[in-house]
Write a protein that holds these residues in place. Sequence first.
Motif, mmCIF file in Angstrom:
data_model
loop_
_atom_site.group_PDB
_atom_site.id
_atom_site.type_symbol
_atom_site.label_atom_id
_atom_site.label_comp_id
_atom_site.label_asym_id
_atom_site.label_seq_id
_atom_site.Cartn_x
_atom_site.Cartn_y
_atom_site.Cartn_z
ATOM 1 N N THR A 74 7.086 18.207 59.680
ATOM 2 C CA THR A 74 7.004 17.602 61.013
ATOM 3 C C THR A 74 8.343 17.050 61.474
ATOM 4 O O THR A 74 8.553 16.845 62.676
ATOM 5 C CB THR A 74 5.962 16.471 61.020
ATOM 6 N N THR A 78 9.830 16.774 65.376
ATOM 7 C CA THR A 78 10.367 15.583 66.053
ATOM 8 C C THR A 78 11.829 15.781 66.438
ATOM 9 O O THR A 78 12.262 15.339 67.504
ATOM 10 C CB THR A 78 10.227 14.350 65.151
ATOM 11 N N ASP A 103 -0.806 18.364 62.152
ATOM 12 C CA ASP A 103 0.257 17.361 61.998
ATOM 13 C C ASP A 103 1.405 17.627 62.970
ATOM 14 O O ASP A 103 1.999 16.692 63.521
ATOM 15 C CB ASP A 103 0.785 17.377 60.564
ATOM 16 N N ALA A 104 1.709 18.901 63.177
ATOM 17 C CA ALA A 104 2.797 19.255 64.096
ATOM 18 C C ALA A 104 2.470 18.850 65.528
ATOM 19 O O ALA A 104 3.320 18.361 66.267
ATOM 20 C CB ALA A 104 3.076 20.758 64.018
ATOM 21 N N ALA A 107 2.942 15.321 66.018
ATOM 22 C CA ALA A 107 4.366 14.988 66.087
ATOM 23 C C ALA A 107 5.000 15.387 67.413
ATOM 24 O O ALA A 107 6.173 15.081 67.655
ATOM 25 C CB ALA A 107 5.114 15.664 64.945
#
Length: 392
Positions: A74, A78, A103-104, A107
């Motif tokens: 991730t 970001t 999760d990505a 982010a």
Amino acid sequence: MTETQAGTVATSYRILLVEDDAGDALIVEELLEDTGLRFELITRTTLDDARTELIRRPVDCILLDLHLPDISGTKAVTTVRELAPHTAVIVLTGLSEAQAGTDAMAAGAQDYLVKGKVDADLLLRTVRYAIYRSETERVSAEAQAVRLRAEENARLERGLLPQPILGTSAIAVTTRYLPGAKSALLGGDFLDVVEEENGLLHAVVGDVSGHGPDAAALGVCLRIAWRSLVLGGHRGTELLHLMERLLVAERGSLPLFATCALLTLDQNARTATLHLAGHHEPLLTTGQGTQELRATHGIALGVAPQLGNWQPTVIPLPRSGALTLYTDGLTEGHNGSTPGRLEVGGLLDLIESLPPADPAAFLDRLIEEAQTLNAGRHTDDLAVLRLDWDSA
């Protein structure tokens, strides 16, 4: 944008693929060809190379592998979002990474695709939706910024342009303020009026150098200080010294200074006492016309602290008339010809050319005509204070 044979507009997308596996990169390129999209594909194998490309030229969509030689996970998302906050990001995950896509997106990615489970139709929908979503987020962020700026302007305006404290005198007070541009933050122009019980009317018009929140905040401080000091009995040169001390303390390391004109109007004696600190003279309007007053000048506040020597000028007033104090935003605009400025002479000509009207309507017309001549070529804040009386 290009025209198709059907006459509709087909969008051509600029897509940056950040993928270090040559085989996966080839598959993505072939899938994009099968989508029917008009696109330009730029492939980079590291985040550092992708950074260089984004600085060189923006893209519409970034297809990002989560396992690059110089970054992974991730953190890659970001970092890319920091580099291109308003660009659509689609993450490419592996078959064994069930949680990586979610999760990505948490982010900051707009969507994710699982390698080996992507066909042309899915890729087409994902790219279009991600770009649409990114554009919507950008527009929403800009709208929010405009709303916040409007709210900040409103708060600053209340500080820069307060309600005058008036008694029972026959003096009519008219004020106008305009920022340099419609979407701009207020600058440091300020004005205020306070009338004592004995009939003395005190007025100030000032202009802090520069624009933006620092100038506006300092303008608010000076305006509040002026009102407090006047109500506390401070006048003239002493008042200006105290205002300068405040300016020096509040500006810190910023190279800010301020011009101002202080005026005390004595209705019984029919006089106006004027102190100028780097500011231009007011205008006096009588039945014979409008003229610029002659007065003694002093240095602007904050230019040479503790060296100011502001001498008063006492001006006899007619039984009826008007005094106009203003900041240089009214005179520094263009005069309708190139490259001339309006200046005081042009302002006086403009005033003489306008038909008589009540003070508010006259100021509105005057400002409108000056802005028409300027045609947006010079942007500066503008504050005007007009005092009208008729003792007869």
